[in-house]
Enzyme design. Sequence first.
Site, PDB file in Angstrom:
ATOM      1  N   SER A  24       0.501  -0.884   0.283  1.00  0.00           N
ATOM      2  CA  SER A  24       0.052   0.146  -0.259  1.00  0.00           C
ATOM      3  C   SER A  24       0.823   0.923   0.450  1.00  0.00           C
ATOM      4  O   SER A  24       0.132   2.227  -0.562  1.00  0.00           O
ATOM      5  CB  SER A  24      -1.304   0.347   0.903  1.00  0.00           C
ATOM      6  OG  SER A  24      -0.212  -0.404   2.672  1.00  0.00           O
ATOM      7  N   ASP A  29      -4.005   5.593  12.514  1.00  0.00           N
ATOM      8  CA  ASP A  29      -2.548   5.737  11.027  1.00  0.00           C
ATOM      9  C   ASP A  29      -1.854   5.543  11.388  1.00  0.00           C
ATOM     10  O   ASP A  29      -1.695   7.319  10.449  1.00  0.00           O
ATOM     11  CB  ASP A  29      -3.774   5.293   9.768  1.00  0.00           C
ATOM     12  CG  ASP A  29      -2.472   4.712   8.437  1.00  0.00           C
ATOM     13  OD1 ASP A  29      -1.574   4.526   9.017  1.00  0.00           O
ATOM     14  OD2 ASP A  29      -3.215   4.925   7.607  1.00  0.00           O
ATOM     15  N   HIS A  75       0.609   4.431   7.136  1.00  0.00           N
ATOM     16  CA  HIS A  75       0.721   5.661   6.036  1.00  0.00           C
ATOM     17  C   HIS A  75       0.788   6.849   5.973  1.00  0.00           C
ATOM     18  O   HIS A  75       1.100   7.086   6.955  1.00  0.00           O
ATOM     19  CB  HIS A  75      -0.826   4.648   5.484  1.00  0.00           C
ATOM     20  CG  HIS A  75      -0.913   3.425   4.923  1.00  0.00           C
ATOM     21  ND1 HIS A  75      -1.687   2.742   6.286  1.00  0.00           N
ATOM     22  CD2 HIS A  75      -1.099   2.893   4.341  1.00  0.00           C
ATOM     23  CE1 HIS A  75      -1.942   1.355   5.387  1.00  0.00           C
ATOM     24  NE2 HIS A  75      -1.288   1.674   4.233  1.00  0.00           N
TER      25      HIS A  75
END
Length: 438
Positions: free
Chosen positions: A155, A412, A415
């Site tokens: 990702s 998060d 990311h």
Amino acid sequence: MKRFSIRGLLAGARRSRHAVVAAKAAASSVPALVALLLFAAAATFSLFSLGSFHSPGAAAGDGGDVAAAACDAARGRGEWVRDAGAAPYYTNATCGFIQEYQNCMKHARPSLEFLRWRWRPGGAGGEGCEPLGRFDAARFFRLVRGKSMLFVGDSLASSHVTSLMCALSQVEAPARSRDAAAGFEHWRFPAHGFAVAYFWTPFQVRWRLTRGPPEAVGPERQGEVFAGPSDLHLDEPDERWTSAAMAHDYVVLSASHWFRRPAVYYQHGHVVGCHDCGDSNITAILKPEHAQRAAFRTVLGAMARLDGFNGTAILRTVAPTHYENGGWFDGGECTATRPVDETEDGAPEMAATEAEFYRAQVEEFTAAARRGNGAQARLRLMDVTRMMLLRPDGHPDRHGHGGGEHDGFEIDCLHWCLPGAIDAWNDLLLQMIGSSST
């Protein structure tokens, strides 16, 4: 979990602190005899100097002077400097490719201060070096006309692609398509004769879900892969993307974080161990960093000698997480509001496993470049580990989604916001392509 400071890495000394867990993965502490036999060259894990490895842009024999080498952005040394007048290359209003989990502007991040920083390469303090030049989409298009680029990874590789597509779309909107059967996403810029492809893989070597179908699954089943375990063939590159690599001029490789997940490891078609796999019949326990090292050795070696590939393979190093006071799903957070200033804040720390991932990437890259001397494929290193370690402010934290949209994963710190700190990866990419074209 132990965490390493950059200063500690540079000094070659270990230190520990309060456990900060980035993922709940248990690892057995049985003797690593099997690992020593299988990965002899990787078995010694003494710490190393981050400055002791040369990027390909400043490799021995290139003839660059000392000053130029010191300012080589691809080496990973330098600092973030504030640019009060800096504007992002794009916003969520000018680019429709930004996904919800990284759309910090949409989800009301209280300050845009994280967009006001530029990377200045160099030694300690970056003296004598200018900040990295801002990404120029028109110049990028001129350099890559008639060429194509393949991104391979997880990702974070997808985030890199999205960042690049958003920046380039300010000049030309790409045509986007997906080949779900083959696992590729394609972006084409017909007016500039340039194409980009993205292949999702968390491991890069051949793999599959242990209790899944015989073939690897796609990104739509990431949850199953996260739960695992997966079968990883550490000595076999994934031919789904290596066969496609021959058609591209640039291949950008990355991925490390998924190696923390449960897995069964194979070599020469036979089980050689596992990590957190829950199989009582497998008694050999291999650490994730052993597996990651073996996988990168396989992949980089394959790219260095891939028949029919005449382009450039770029390895982007691991981008650290910044969880504090916990980890995924258990209260970890990343509330920093500015980059780390080592002169004021002291040396930042990196999780021990991530430090070993980084070590393995750089060492295996160096070995592959040495073994591939004279090969048609050109190996380059994009060292982003230290520059991203200094950016605890660049993650979505609580601002990468709407309330209750992430099934419990509310914070998060893995990311990165888009636009945001990783847009500097495209500054680096442009510099690397430009330097190889002169």
